[in-house]
Structures are given as C-alpha cells and as structure tokens.
Design an enzyme around this catalytic site. Structure first.
Site, mmCIF file in Angstrom:
data_model
loop_
_atom_site.group_PDB
_atom_site.id
_atom_site.type_symbol
_atom_site.label_atom_id
_atom_site.label_comp_id
_atom_site.label_asym_id
_atom_site.label_seq_id
_atom_site.Cartn_x
_atom_site.Cartn_y
_atom_site.Cartn_z
ATOM 1 C CE LYS A 57 -3.776 -0.633 2.581
ATOM 2 N NZ LYS A 57 -4.575 -1.116 3.859
ATOM 3 C CG ASP A 115 17.516 -11.336 -27.505
ATOM 4 O OD1 ASP A 115 18.334 -10.511 -28.149
ATOM 5 O OD2 ASP A 115 16.908 -10.633 -26.711
ATOM 6 C CD GLU A 116 16.043 -9.209 -23.715
ATOM 7 O OE1 GLU A 116 17.294 -9.656 -24.020
ATOM 8 O OE2 GLU A 116 15.943 -8.000 -24.112
ATOM 9 N N GLY A 153 26.368 -1.593 -24.694
ATOM 10 C CA GLY A 153 27.356 -0.707 -25.212
ATOM 11 C C GLY A 153 28.724 -1.076 -25.029
#
Lengths: 409, 409
Positions: A96, A173-174, A335
C-alpha cells in the site's frame, strides 16, 4: 525469544510533511493498524506485532527549492507478521505504501531469520568460476546478434562463432520465447553441440544460458526440460514473474545449473527519483537473496545507461560479504566493446562479467575475432599492460581498438 | 493467413530526439534486431518478424520548456515473435525498452489472436452480481479494521459485525499472510460461518475474499484449499507474482470463485510521469485480461490518492465493451465514507464497488451501523434522493453524515 525484525528504508519527498509523524504512521499502519486507541491489555498482546521507527533522517537545507525536501526513513517490521517469502515482505513493507505519495523503497535489511529461508544462488561467483575452471580473470559473456526468425542451423552457427572466440558464457536473447523455429530442447541441443565443437578448438568450458519462459506454473518443468536437453545455465526474466519464482527455481535441487537474472522491465521500477525501487535493491540485493548467480543490469557506458553510482551500488549489493547468500556476479550490459575493458575492470574489480553483443559481432574480423579481442583485452589488463601495448602482438584486439577506440574514463 | 500484430504505445520524453528515428529503432531493435544491412533474401524471410511503426505523435509546442517535449509512439509487434502469455509480450514490448530513457508504457492493444488465449474473468461484473443476486445498485465492500495479531474469534467477530451491516463483499487485508493465529482454512471456516450467521439476519448473500498468499508454485493448491474450506472469493496481490500467475489461476476450472486483484506495489510502477506503466493499463486492462473479476485501486477521494482522470481511465479499461474478456468491477479504495457515495456513483456510474474500511468501522454506532449507512447512501442515490433527505428517515446514514459530512465535488 527476542522478537526478530526485518527493516525497510524509504526515501520520501514532501515539502511540508512531519516526517517523524509519517514514520510512526507507517510503523503502525502497516502492522497492527492502530495503536494509541487500543486498550492496555490489547497493547500488551499487540506489542510483538507492532512496527518500529528505526530512524528518520531529514534532508531539508535552508535554501531547499520546492521538491527538494526529503527524509530517509527506516522502519522495522516484526517477522512474525509475514511469511518467509519475498512477496509477503514486499507487500507488507511497500504494498500500500508504494501508492502513498512520492516514496521510493531504497533498501531492505531482512532479519537473519528471514534470510535463513533463502538458500540463494546455488553457485554464485565462486561456483560459476569452478564450473568454468577460470579463477584468475573477469569472465566474458556474449549474446546472440539476432535470434528472432532464425532457424536452428543459423542459431547454432551464431553460437559456434561466439564460442570459438573463447567467451566463457553465452546467453539467449531475453525476447526469444518458445517458437516453432527454435523450440527449447532442440535449441539447447544445437547450441550445446556447438559448445562441444568449440571446446575442441579452444580447450575451454562454456556455459549456455537458455531463456526460461512460458507460463508460471510450467517454469520448473521447462527448466528441467532444458537441463535434460543439456542446458548448463538458465536466463530468467525475473521481474515478469516475481522474485519468488526465482527463489523457488533456485531452491529446487533438480535445477542444478546457474541462473542469470535478466533485468527486463526493471526500467519501469528503478529510474524514477520519487517512485519505485532502487536499482541496488531490485537488481542487486533482491536478485541475490532470491538466488540469481548472475545479475544483468544496464552498464554506465552504453546507450541504455544507468548512472555509475547506481551501477556500483548494484555491484556492491551482489558482492556484499555480510549477506549469508553466496555473492552473485555483476553483469553490466549494453554498449560494451573491448576498449572499455580497463574501465570496467577498474570500476567493478575482478569479480565481474564483461558482457557484449555488438562489441563481439561488430568486430571487423567476425564474431570469433570479437570474442578473442575481449579475451585479449581482459588478459592485457590482468597482466598490467595497456590495451595499446598488448594490441601490438594481438591482432584481434588491435582491430577492435581501431574500430571502437579505448575509453579511459 | 494475414500476419497478426499486437501493439504497444509509449510516451517518450526527450528534448532533442528524432522521434521517428527512435520509433524505427524500437520496431527493428525489439524484433529482428537489424534490418537495413540484411541481404534481400533474408529480408523476405524476416519480414513477418519485423515490428512496424504505427504512429508517432509529437508534442513539441514552440514555447516548450526543457523536459516538456514528448512523443506518443505506437509500435506493432508481430504475434509470431512471442508466446501467448503476458510475460512474453511485456518483455518483448517493454523489457529492455523500459530502461532506455524517459519512457512510459501507456497502453497495449493485443491482437484478437493474443487475447483469445485469455479466458479473462470467470465472473466479471455480471457474474459477481449473479452470485450475490444484486443487479440494481453498486455493491458495497468492507475490509477488516485490523487483522495482524488477532485470533480467529476476534476475526470472526469483526467479520460478523461487517456482515450484519449488509455489505455485499468482505475482503481480507492484503498483509494477512499464513500465520499461526488465523491459518488459511480455519480463517475461511470462521469467516464463512459468520457470513451464514449474518445471512440469517440480513437475508442477503455475501462474498468473502480470502487473501491468497505463499510461494508461487503453491498458489493453485492454496487457492483450492481455501475454496475447499468454503471461501467464495480470493484476494490476490497480483503484482508481487506477475500477471501470468493471475491468468493461470483465473483459467483454472477448479478455482471457481471470483478473484479480486489488490494493487499492492502498483505505486512502484504507475505514478511517475517518465517511467513505468500507466495505471489504466496496469490496474485496468492487464488485470482484466489476466482474469481479475474486481480490481482495486486508490480512489481520487482519500489520503492515498490517484488523480481522477487516471481513476476514470482505469474504470474505462475495466468496463470497455470492445475487449473480449468480461468486464471487471472497478473498486476505488481508500478514504471512502458514506458522504462520498453520490460522488462515487456520479464519477463511476452504476458498475462500481463502494469499498470502505475506516468509513465502516469508524461509524459511531459500530461496524454494522457503518455498513448500513453505506447501503442507505447507495439506496438514496439510486432512488434519486439526496443523502440529506434520505438521512431523515435513516438513522445510520444520518449519523455518518454528521461524522463525515457530504462531499459534492
């Protein structure tokens, strides 16, 4: 027995709030619900369920502009209030409360009792090194150039080229899900046969992290199918399924391969100053407690960027010696090219996985040459040499430096 | 066969970006990986896997201050690229992309084919109404005053008092986990016996939403234990487990009771302007597709606030007639008292659940009187009366109005 507490720390932005009162409100509201109006007898019974304010540290400089005033608040929650699973603790401490203003969950400090329910990474840094037989240098991971729409033969060839470059780890690869072109078991068999083929040339071992996907309640079965087909690692999009799914996969004795946690969807949670969950908690401490052997996160070097301070905080959480769970490998990603290796090793130290995609496949000599360039860069730094000096006798590294340069800061 | 696409829409903030180029980068990068450099033969094979830019709508007023420039970008992802589960689509459309700058996932438009994999809510608005036999007014839900540290007798008494007030739905607190004082099955039995006791007085039916908690892979078993013990509803902290867990619970024919989705942790995801997932998608469309019969979210009236426009967008997503899944009940929660009922019914229309905690238990006449005051307020609005006029012949409502007042805007 002393009652045991698990702590949570929040950063709460508010220009006017009475932060001490707010902290008391959290400690009471998220535990027993109300306190001051309780009769004395009830208080006695409720005491052990009552949250406690541990600290309230207010940042309110005299010249604070609107929006700059905040407090770091730490609350201790009685362990007796929740079960020994991450959903229960997160829902208690930030269920919450996450919706209550400008508030970010910055850290947790679960009790020893709570932590004892989590075996954590089965392998961790040392275990992954042992599997590979590599103890004296950062590991090198590569990812496929592209996977969607490719068939088994193409995927195998991509795998082989990467593997021939001498990388230690290759991950799916995901976004590669169950599909007719490269279904799970056939993909594993094709890639692992390429791994064995490469091993005959390189003489070194290799872990392949197969993407574990599908319906929640089939994850264990899918993991075991992949392992039965030969997979010696799993990649898992943890945040799409929750930390408990990872915790239960990692705790299953039959899932006896390392698990690499992918940070997919993490950007919905960590980057905001005012909301969400800090990167060091989300991709560091929680991933490790839940059992990730490696945790990927955006490097500070590429186009998809996480600030360096956050990067290092993730790394510290993964390696922190005070946690009972085994340390997990930090994998700063995106990168990365060989010219960054000195910087990565300087920033992260020796226990890091250098992970690259474009920096491997974009090498003018091809993917195998790209992998070799990374291994040469790691060896250069490890031997105390500059990349430039080392490149004079190592062609792949030399070409990589011509292609991407060397970044020193 | 025509290829089928599922769309995702993002709002991307950037003062300088070429948004059209960025959109192309997403469409290619999150699907086939690269395009322009592919040979023609490969392009032909890859075409059906390639994402498409549907629209780029740039908001860049001449007088834009720094930080104000944004674009709404819609990308179509080929269904052939991912499996028919929410983790696969979210990881595809917002896995890596969530970490790429100031970007928020604002909506999705899954294809008919994708949606066909989701039976959605088993009951929905109409089904929940049928279970209760109430078709002509908003429903009233109440929550426990406090649950942690209370034993079965106390919980039963709290339940009974709420039930005697004539509320339609009672839900567990989302932070009530498996615990020695009120273990799941005994809690269900105690509360359902109180429900039957109240029914003899009120003559009306009642649904009790038991909190479904525990380890991920035990969720189905726990749900079935609760149902076997008599539970006729389940509360579920969806975001702690992922949307797929909800989808699979909802699709299980043996879990034949309505599921109320609690928004715990949602505040980590929806409030930021620049990051995360919009409330209407997170708590509206995705909850409904995954199968929530009711979805709770912060009301625009209380202390834990969601702006009214976002509230109404959540409601619209839950009720949108163009989705094939049954409509789900919106449950705006927090800060609700009887004097707000005209406003709630004005804002949300007839298909809404009026949900209250303090507004029930804080009634000077007790919780049963509090429930009656809510029912009277609903009846007042339904009969075209003002609360004040109706209160003249309805004591509980009259007292509630004295306590909390009437808010007209």
């Amino acid at each position: 027995m002393q009652p045991s507490y698990s702590k949570a720390t929040y950063r709460l932005y508010d220009d006017k709030a009475d932060f001490h009162k707010k902290a008391e409100g959290i400690a009471v509201g998220l535990t027993v619900g109300s306190w001051t109006e309780l009769p004395e007898a009830a208080k006695e019974q409720m005491q052990k369920h009552l949250g406690k304010v541990v600290s309230v540290s207010i940042h309110d400089p005299l010249d604070a502009a609107p929006g700059e005033r905040y407090a770091d608040i730490t609350i201790a929650y009685p362990d007796v209030n929740f079960s020994r699973d991450i959903p229960a603790f997160l829902v208690t401490a930030f269920g919450k409360l996450s919706m209550d203003g400008k508030i970010k969950l910055t850290d947790i400090e679960p009790s020893a009792d709570f932590l004892s329910a989590f075996p954590g990474p089965k392998f961790g840094v040392q275990g992954v090194r042992d599997l590979l037989g590599v103890h004296d240098r950062p590991l090198v991971m590569s990812i496929f150039k592209s996977v969607i729409g490719h068939d088994l033969g193409n995927l195998r060839e991509q795998f082989l080229q990467q593997a021939l470059g001498g990388v230690d780890l290759i991950k799916d690869d995901e976004i590669l899900f169950e599909n007719p072109l490269t279904p799970l078991e056939q993909r594993v068999e094709a890639c692992m046969s390429a791994a064995r083929e490469a091993e005959r040339t390189t003489g070194q071992k290799l872990l392949y992290f197969t993407n574990l996907t599908g319906s929640t309640f089939q994850l264990k079965a899918n993991a075991k199918r992949a392992i039965a087909a030969g997979a010696n690692g799993l990649l898992f999009n943890v945040l799409a399924y929750g930390f408990d799914a990872l915790a239960e996969l990692a705790a299953d004795p039959d899932i006896n391969v390392p698990i690499a946690a992918h940070p997919a969807l993490a950007g919905a949670l960590y980057p905001s100053l005012h909301h969400g969950i800090s990167a060091s908690l989300l991709l560091g401490k929680l991933m490790r407690i839940a059992g990730a052997d490696l945790s990927l996160f955006p490097s500070p070097y590429g186009s998809v960027v996480m600030p360096k301070a956050e990067n290092l905080a993730v790394m510290e959480a993964l390696l922190d010696p005070t946690l009972p769970q085994k340390p997990a490998f930090p994998v700063p990603s995106a990168g990365i090219h060989p010219g960054l290796v000195p910087l990565i090793m300087g920033d992260f130290g020796p226990e890091v996985v250098v992970n690259a995609g474009g920096g491997v496949h974009g090498h003018p000599g091809g993917s195998a040459a790209g992998g070799r360039a990374f291994r040469q860069a790691v060896d250069a730094v490890n031997s105390g040499s500059t990349l430039e000096a080392y490149a004079q006798k190592h062609e792949e590294l030399s070409i990589a430096i011509q292609r991407w340069g060397v970044r020193t800061s």
